[in-house]
Design a protein around this motif. Sequence first.
Motif, PDB file in Angstrom:
ATOM      1  N   PRO A   1       0.808  -1.158  -0.066  1.00 42.06           N
ATOM      2  CA  PRO A   1       0.000   0.014   0.056  1.00 42.06           C
ATOM      3  C   PRO A   1       0.970   1.286  -0.102  1.00 42.06           C
ATOM      4  O   PRO A   1       0.479   2.373  -0.533  1.00 42.06           O
ATOM      5  CB  PRO A   1      -0.806  -0.048   1.360  1.00 42.06           C
ATOM      6  CG  PRO A   1      -0.841  -1.647   1.531  1.00 42.06           C
ATOM      7  CD  PRO A   1       0.453  -2.013   1.042  1.00 42.06           C
ATOM      8  N   ALA A   2       2.033   1.215   0.660  1.00 41.20           N
ATOM      9  CA  ALA A   2       2.801   2.389   0.644  1.00 41.20           C
ATOM     10  C   ALA A   2       3.210   2.838  -0.713  1.00 41.20           C
ATOM     11  O   ALA A   2       3.615   4.154  -1.174  1.00 41.20           O
ATOM     12  CB  ALA A   2       3.847   2.273   1.435  1.00 41.20           C
ATOM     13  N   LEU A   3       3.545   1.962  -1.690  1.00 41.46           N
ATOM     14  CA  LEU A   3       4.121   2.239  -2.904  1.00 41.46           C
ATOM     15  C   LEU A   3       2.871   2.661  -3.558  1.00 41.46           C
ATOM     16  O   LEU A   3       3.045   3.707  -4.627  1.00 41.46           O
ATOM     17  CB  LEU A   3       4.730   1.060  -3.607  1.00 41.46           C
ATOM     18  CG  LEU A   3       5.117   1.121  -4.979  1.00 41.46           C
ATOM     19  CD1 LEU A   3       6.390   1.832  -5.038  1.00 41.46           C
ATOM     20  CD2 LEU A   3       5.446  -0.097  -5.713  1.00 41.46           C
ATOM     21  N   GLU A   4       1.753   2.059  -3.675  1.00 40.39           N
ATOM     22  CA  GLU A   4       0.616   2.855  -4.120  1.00 40.39           C
ATOM     23  C   GLU A   4       0.372   4.224  -4.114  1.00 40.39           C
ATOM     24  O   GLU A   4       0.019   5.036  -4.876  1.00 40.39           O
ATOM     25  CB  GLU A   4      -0.691   1.981  -3.874  1.00 40.39           C
ATOM     26  CG  GLU A   4      -0.473   0.353  -4.401  1.00 40.39           C
ATOM     27  CD  GLU A   4      -1.594  -0.427  -3.751  1.00 40.39           C
ATOM     28  OE1 GLU A   4      -2.813   0.023  -3.589  1.00 40.39           O
ATOM     29  OE2 GLU A   4      -1.363  -1.722  -3.357  1.00 40.39           O
ATOM     30  N   SER A   5       0.616   4.299  -2.707  1.00 43.30           N
ATOM     31  CA  SER A   5       0.206   5.795  -2.076  1.00 43.30           C
ATOM     32  C   SER A   5       1.230   6.579  -2.501  1.00 43.30           C
ATOM     33  O   SER A   5       1.261   7.856  -3.001  1.00 43.30           O
ATOM     34  CB  SER A   5       0.210   5.985  -0.611  1.00 43.30           C
ATOM     35  OG  SER A   5       0.285   7.115  -0.244  1.00 43.30           O
ATOM     36  N   LEU A   6       2.587   6.299  -2.575  1.00 44.88           N
ATOM     37  CA  LEU A   6       3.758   7.037  -2.916  1.00 44.88           C
ATOM     38  C   LEU A   6       3.883   7.285  -4.463  1.00 44.88           C
ATOM     39  O   LEU A   6       3.928   8.559  -4.974  1.00 44.88           O
ATOM     40  CB  LEU A   6       5.043   6.323  -2.906  1.00 44.88           C
ATOM     41  CG  LEU A   6       6.462   6.865  -2.921  1.00 44.88           C
ATOM     42  CD1 LEU A   6       6.607   7.948  -1.776  1.00 44.88           C
ATOM     43  CD2 LEU A   6       7.614   5.839  -2.825  1.00 44.88           C
ATOM     44  N   LEU A   7       3.427   6.615  -5.585  1.00 42.80           N
ATOM     45  CA  LEU A   7       3.186   6.661  -6.832  1.00 42.80           C
ATOM     46  C   LEU A   7       1.907   7.116  -7.296  1.00 42.80           C
ATOM     47  O   LEU A   7       1.595   7.493  -8.432  1.00 42.80           O
ATOM     48  CB  LEU A   7       3.529   5.504  -7.434  1.00 42.80           C
ATOM     49  CG  LEU A   7       4.849   5.169  -7.503  1.00 42.80           C
ATOM     50  CD1 LEU A   7       5.217   3.854  -8.162  1.00 42.80           C
ATOM     51  CD2 LEU A   7       5.996   6.166  -7.732  1.00 42.80           C
ATOM     52  N   ALA A   8       0.926   7.266  -6.267  1.00 37.37           N
ATOM     53  CA  ALA A   8      -0.380   7.765  -6.494  1.00 37.37           C
ATOM     54  C   ALA A   8      -1.277   7.030  -7.589  1.00 37.37           C
ATOM     55  O   ALA A   8      -1.536   7.447  -8.684  1.00 37.37           O
ATOM     56  CB  ALA A   8      -0.427   9.359  -7.077  1.00 37.37           C
ATOM     57  N   CYS A   9      -1.067   5.446  -7.393  1.00 33.92           N
ATOM     58  CA  CYS A   9      -1.351   4.592  -8.620  1.00 33.92           C
ATOM     59  C   CYS A   9      -1.688   3.247  -7.933  1.00 33.92           C
ATOM     60  O   CYS A   9      -1.066   2.786  -7.003  1.00 33.92           O
ATOM     61  CB  CYS A   9      -0.211   4.418  -9.408  1.00 33.92           C
ATOM     62  SG  CYS A   9      -0.579   3.519 -10.942  1.00 33.92           S
ATOM     63  N   PRO A  10      -3.183   2.749  -8.068  1.00 34.26           N
ATOM     64  CA  PRO A  10      -3.640   1.587  -7.351  1.00 34.26           C
ATOM     65  C   PRO A  10      -2.759   0.476  -7.888  1.00 34.26           C
ATOM     66  O   PRO A  10      -2.064   0.251  -8.909  1.00 34.26           O
ATOM     67  CB  PRO A  10      -5.075   1.579  -7.837  1.00 34.26           C
ATOM     68  CG  PRO A  10      -5.138   2.535  -9.125  1.00 34.26           C
ATOM     69  CD  PRO A  10      -4.238   3.279  -8.829  1.00 34.26           C
ATOM     70  N   ALA A  11      -2.750  -0.691  -7.136  1.00 39.62           N
ATOM     71  CA  ALA A  11      -2.093  -1.866  -7.415  1.00 39.62           C
ATOM     72  C   ALA A  11      -2.469  -2.355  -8.731  1.00 39.62           C
ATOM     73  O   ALA A  11      -1.307  -2.905  -9.478  1.00 39.62           O
ATOM     74  CB  ALA A  11      -2.352  -2.818  -6.430  1.00 39.62           C
ATOM     75  N   HIS A  12      -3.712  -2.377  -9.295  1.00 39.47           N
ATOM     76  CA  HIS A  12      -4.024  -3.092 -10.468  1.00 39.47           C
ATOM     77  C   HIS A  12      -3.363  -2.452 -11.588  1.00 39.47           C
ATOM     78  O   HIS A  12      -3.309  -2.953 -12.869  1.00 39.47           O
ATOM     79  CB  HIS A  12      -5.433  -3.217 -10.493  1.00 39.47           C
ATOM     80  CG  HIS A  12      -6.358  -2.025 -10.818  1.00 39.47           C
ATOM     81  ND1 HIS A  12      -6.611  -1.240  -9.562  1.00 39.47           N
ATOM     82  CD2 HIS A  12      -6.650  -1.236 -11.728  1.00 39.47           C
ATOM     83  CE1 HIS A  12      -7.283  -0.112 -10.091  1.00 39.47           C
ATOM     84  NE2 HIS A  12      -7.413  -0.103 -11.341  1.00 39.47           N
ATOM     85  N   GLN A  13      -3.013  -0.816 -11.267  1.00 41.35           N
ATOM     86  CA  GLN A  13      -2.436  -0.394 -12.497  1.00 41.35           C
ATOM     87  C   GLN A  13      -1.061  -0.108 -12.569  1.00 41.35           C
ATOM     88  O   GLN A  13      -0.287   0.020 -13.575  1.00 41.35           O
ATOM     89  CB  GLN A  13      -2.879   1.148 -12.391  1.00 41.35           C
ATOM     90  CG  GLN A  13      -4.339   1.577 -12.802  1.00 41.35           C
ATOM     91  CD  GLN A  13      -4.889   2.886 -12.741  1.00 41.35           C
ATOM     92  OE1 GLN A  13      -3.898   3.872 -12.949  1.00 41.35           O
ATOM     93  NE2 GLN A  13      -6.144   3.100 -12.821  1.00 41.35           N
ATOM     94  N   LEU A  14      -0.314  -0.709 -11.508  1.00 41.88           N
ATOM     95  CA  LEU A  14       0.973  -0.749 -11.293  1.00 41.88           C
ATOM     96  C   LEU A  14       1.514  -1.892 -11.917  1.00 41.88           C
ATOM     97  O   LEU A  14       2.586  -2.111 -12.446  1.00 41.88           O
ATOM     98  CB  LEU A  14       1.732  -0.667  -9.825  1.00 41.88           C
ATOM     99  CG  LEU A  14       1.478   0.711  -9.386  1.00 41.88           C
ATOM    100  CD1 LEU A  14       1.631   0.634  -7.813  1.00 41.88           C
ATOM    101  CD2 LEU A  14       2.526   1.744  -9.962  1.00 41.88           C
ATOM    102  N   GLY A  15       0.700  -2.969 -11.582  1.00 45.77           N
ATOM    103  CA  GLY A  15       1.393  -4.543 -12.175  1.00 45.77           C
ATOM    104  C   GLY A  15       1.577  -4.657 -13.468  1.00 45.77           C
ATOM    105  O   GLY A  15       0.828  -4.043 -14.313  1.00 45.77           O
ATOM    106  N   GLY A  16       2.720  -4.833 -13.849  1.00 50.52           N
ATOM    107  CA  GLY A  16       3.200  -5.084 -15.324  1.00 50.52           C
ATOM    108  C   GLY A  16       3.850  -3.901 -15.689  1.00 50.52           C
ATOM    109  O   GLY A  16       4.593  -4.114 -16.892  1.00 50.52           O
TER     110      GLY A  16
END
Length: 344
Positions: free
Chosen positions: A57-72
């Motif tokens: 969750p901290a990375l999602e908050s840091l990059l202002a991007c939800p996990a499903h959009q970060l994956g890949g």
Amino acid sequence: MIPPLRSTPSRSLALAYWRQKTARRAAARPSASNLLDILLDGYCVLDEEGRIQHTNPALESLLACPAHQLGGRLLLEFIEPSCQTDFLSLLELMKYSRSRIGPLEVEMKTAAGEPLAVFLTLAPSPNGGRELAQVLLRDVSQWRQVQNELVAVNLMLEQSFTDTLEGWAKALELRDYETHGHTQRVAEATVQLALEIGYRLEEVLNLRHGALLHDIGKMAISDTILLKPGPLNEAEWEIMRRHPVYAEQLLRQIDYLRPAIPIPYCHHEKWDGSGYPQGLKGEQIPLEARLFAVIDVYDALRSSRPYRPVPWSEERTLEHIRQQAGTHFDPEVVKAFLKMKNFD
């Protein structure tokens, strides 16, 4: 022979209690995934292509991007171009050393394009396979902002302090208008000569402070002596020669100005040992004082004084300085000065 322990009601109860307590502790102990969830630093795992596989969750908050959009997505997408080469080099180093690498300060951006500064650390992934690296990202944007503000405040204080020193020098010149502008001229010329002989820019600040304050000890000399239009008698000269000592006594009480003392204290010393107040000789005299001595005499001879209304010409002044090399002045400093004046 010790008889075997027999199970008793009290012993059975104790064992049951211990198993129950151990089970509660195990249930309360956080798992690796739980630890990642509460970790304040951003965390992700990269595959062999550098694509994000797992996040917290901290990375999602840091990059202002939800996990499903970060994956890949490539982590490189979030790193500023100026830092991408450093990141790839760090990744290669970790890959071949199979050890933890970092932290490296990296400029990044969020999914919305907002600037982000992080400390990035890489470690081999324990799972192996296609998973290449674990990445830990610590947000240092606020820390950098505070650091920049501290630098700005320090520069402001530095300028205020320099303004105060220049004010002291001008206050002294007000007592003797014939020396008007002398202090500023010799300070700038001393810095120029220091750079000519190899001082680095960051090393000349204390030297400039010393040049600005070279005559601060004259504040303790009475006007009847300091402003006397005619020559001083021996008793008056004895008092006048005390002004470097007064300068040293004043400046040593100020921690910030102690590195500037050599010029006010030693600029009347001479290479042959005939100067004052200590009679230092040759390289016993601090280098900054040897530099300043040449500049001080040059400016004095090129300026009008009550005892010398007409300034010397440039040629006569430079020739005098050349002649005093090895007696009054350090010969090597004279060479550098004449080269600076294109008179070598």
